[in-house]
Write a protein that holds these residues in place. Structure first.
Motif, PDB file in Angstrom:
ATOM      1  N   HIS A 179       0.808  -1.152  -0.041  1.00 38.16           N
ATOM      2  CA  HIS A 179       0.039   0.001   0.112  1.00 38.16           C
ATOM      3  C   HIS A 179       0.960   1.108  -0.129  1.00 38.16           C
ATOM      4  O   HIS A 179       0.798   2.119  -0.976  1.00 38.16           O
ATOM      5  CB  HIS A 179      -0.741  -0.062   1.253  1.00 38.16           C
ATOM      6  N   ARG A 180       1.616   1.453   0.978  1.00 41.86           N
ATOM      7  CA  ARG A 180       2.890   2.516   1.171  1.00 41.86           C
ATOM      8  C   ARG A 180       3.539   2.568  -0.045  1.00 41.86           C
ATOM      9  O   ARG A 180       3.867   3.779  -0.656  1.00 41.86           O
ATOM     10  CB  ARG A 180       3.556   2.192   2.302  1.00 41.86           C
ATOM     11  N   GLU A 183       1.473   4.314  -2.674  1.00 44.24           N
ATOM     12  CA  GLU A 183       1.553   5.663  -2.547  1.00 44.24           C
ATOM     13  C   GLU A 183       2.679   6.461  -2.945  1.00 44.24           C
ATOM     14  O   GLU A 183       2.671   7.635  -3.316  1.00 44.24           O
ATOM     15  CB  GLU A 183       1.257   5.761  -0.938  1.00 44.24           C
ATOM     16  N   ARG A 184       3.948   5.782  -2.327  1.00 46.43           N
ATOM     17  CA  ARG A 184       5.146   6.716  -2.539  1.00 46.43           C
ATOM     18  C   ARG A 184       5.556   6.639  -3.857  1.00 46.43           C
ATOM     19  O   ARG A 184       6.259   7.747  -4.304  1.00 46.43           O
ATOM     20  CB  ARG A 184       6.104   5.942  -1.678  1.00 46.43           C
ATOM     21  N   LEU A 224      -6.808  -0.136  -3.062  1.00 45.44           N
ATOM     22  CA  LEU A 224      -5.849   0.919  -3.738  1.00 45.44           C
ATOM     23  C   LEU A 224      -6.803   1.677  -4.627  1.00 45.44           C
ATOM     24  O   LEU A 224      -6.737   2.789  -4.767  1.00 45.44           O
ATOM     25  CB  LEU A 224      -4.831   0.233  -4.458  1.00 45.44           C
ATOM     26  N   GLU A 227      -8.662   4.547  -3.067  1.00 38.43           N
ATOM     27  CA  GLU A 227      -7.907   5.666  -3.145  1.00 38.43           C
ATOM     28  C   GLU A 227      -7.089   6.334  -4.270  1.00 38.43           C
ATOM     29  O   GLU A 227      -6.198   7.097  -4.178  1.00 38.43           O
ATOM     30  CB  GLU A 227      -6.588   5.337  -2.061  1.00 38.43           C
ATOM     31  N   ILE A 229      -5.900   4.823  -6.859  1.00 45.39           N
ATOM     32  CA  ILE A 229      -4.459   4.156  -7.524  1.00 45.39           C
ATOM     33  C   ILE A 229      -5.180   2.940  -8.169  1.00 45.39           C
ATOM     34  O   ILE A 229      -5.553   1.866  -7.779  1.00 45.39           O
ATOM     35  CB  ILE A 229      -3.517   3.596  -6.440  1.00 45.39           C
TER      36      ILE A 229
END
Ligand code: LLP
Length: 440
Positions: A179-180, A183-184, A224, A227, A229
């Protein structure tokens, strides 16, 4: 299962008598059946057709360029894990856009080579690797696509040395970290992170671990999406079984029956599926043919010493793997109707089949019941097409065997037998070519 079958006590590959093949090319030799190879590829393509997957044959399982070419001609892409495998894929005429590249230790030259080739996807194994590939792509001013390898933490119930999808593994990232990661790095323009890659182990003889892994990953993809993504590609990796024993493995249709319905909604929404089968295509397509050198007895144990061993097929030594072994010429009563670890027939003798290498671990079978054999007889070591020749070595300065393809009645040499000169050529060239300089 495959196109190796007995007829009146004699073993054939397709229409070729293996005694005659051995007389023509010598032993040991890897023998492949074209029909088996292509049929096993086609079965996967047909079973998963509803998902219209890109099938990236895992070249690590059996990398002979001529065999890869046969698969590429059927539309296969390739799963590679090194610059060397990428080179093989290119020589086999594979469409570079259909190449996926995994592996935890991609070097900078390998990354550049893959970027120049314009491969389909980098399968990303770590954060550090993502950053490195992105920075090389930026410096080269090219853009590539990536899929993040995620560990769904399921137990594939296979050998510890080939289990990969659990948490404590060097491969991929934990599903909680995925997940991170998105995001990154989801906005990196030179390395577009648009897919998820899985590979949970090999061989996996049940469908359940795939179902568990896919369910976990689909939940991640949905989360995802909420959010903002988008994950447009799901690569399921490889790991489907092969028949080392009769009917040991689920068929391609069995795997697909449970996997396809799970992925139908993802596919219907425009998602692309990638598969990376290796073993299930190549294993039953090949066998290793060897000749009996000597018989001996040590204590109560009978040994059959053959002209091949762990240097040509390391799987029994390395994974305690079972390979069915049987003489190519047998009395009618000893014709195997099926291949099993324990064969129920009169007149069998229990022995170890061992090689010439100076290691106690050099064996092909232990305590195996076999029909009686004599010096000069041929033994067939079945289901050796995958992780056979590719893992062969020159230990004890033994040349590696040739590879031949049988197509109906036709025999084609796909790789010649190595010579003693082949073994020493890099050393002789190093000195005569001045590659080693005296630093003193
Ligand atoms: N994709 C990835 C990322 C892999 O690591 C592997 C195999 C495959 C696909 C293909 O898996 P397959 O469909 O062939 O099972 N030397 C061992 C097997 C090692 C497998 C390594 N990775 C053996 O002889 O059993």
């Amino acid at each position: 299962m495959d196109d190796f079958h007995y007829q009146q006590g004699q073993l054939y590959c397709e229409k070729v008598n293996l005694e005659q093949l051995a007389a023509a090319v010598g032993t040991p030799v890897y023998v492949y059946s074209r029909h088996t190879l292509e049929t096993h590829y086609d079965r996967i393509a047909e079973a998963f057709a509803a998902l219209n997957p890109l099938i990236c044959y895992s070249i690590k399982s059996c990398g002979n360029i001529h065999l890869c070419k046969l698969l590429a001609q059927r539309g296969a892409g390739m799963d590679v894990v090194s610059g060397g495998e990428l080179h093989r894929a290119r020589l086999a005429g594979v469409d570079m856009a259909k190449v996926v590249y995994a592996g935890v230790g991609k070097t900078d030259p390998e990354i550049r080579q893959a970027l120049e080739a314009g491969i389909g996807y980098f399968n990303i194994e770590s954060e550090a690797e993502f950053q490195n590939i992105a920075s090389i792509a930026r410096a080269m001013n090219v853009s590539a696509r990536a899929a993040l390898r995620v560990n769904p933490d399921v137990d594939p119930k296979t050998h510890a040395k080939t289990t990969t999808g659990k948490k404590e593994t060097k491969f991929g990232v934990d599903i909680e970290r995925a997940h991170r990661f998105f995001e990154r790095y989801g906005r990196e323009s030179h390395l577009r992170l648009c897919g998820i890659h899985l590979h949970i182990g090999s061989p996996i003889f049940t469908v359940e671990p795939y179902v568990q892994a896919i369910e976990k990953v689909l939940a991640l993809i949905a989360q995802l999406r909420q959010e903002g993504i988008a994950v447009g590609v799901l690569d399921l990796g490889g790991g489907f079984g092969a028949d080392y024993q009769s009917e040991q493995s689920p068929s391609a249709a069995d795997y697909a029956a449970q996997i396809v319905p799970l992925l139908q909604p993802f596919h219907a929404a425009g998602g692309q599926i990638i598969l990376e089968p290796g073993r299930t295509i190549a294993a039953n397509a090949g066998m290793l043919l060897s000749r009996v050198l000597y018989l001996k007895t040590g204590g109560q144990k009978k040994f059959i010493i053959v002209d091949t061993g762990m240097h040509h097929l390391v799987r029994p030594t390395m994974y305690d793997a079972f390979h069915f072994i049987w003489p190519t010429n047998v009395a009618p009563a000893h014709e195997p109707k099926q291949r099993k670890a324990t064969m129920d027939m009169p007149g069998l003798e229990t022995c170890d089949v061992v090689g010439p290498i100076c290691e106690t671990g050099d064996f092909l079978a232990r305590d195996r019941a076999l029909p009686p054999v004599a010096r000069g007889d041929l033994l067939a070591i079945f289901t050796a097409g995958a992780y056979g020749m590719v893992m062969a070595s020159n230990y004890n300065a033994m040349p590696r065997p040739p590879e031949v393809l049988v197509d109906g009645k036709q025999i084609t040499l796909l790789r010649r037998r190595e010579t003693y000169d082949d073994l020493v050529a890099p050393e002789i060239q190093a000195v005569t070519g001045g590659a080693v300089r005296n630093q003193g």
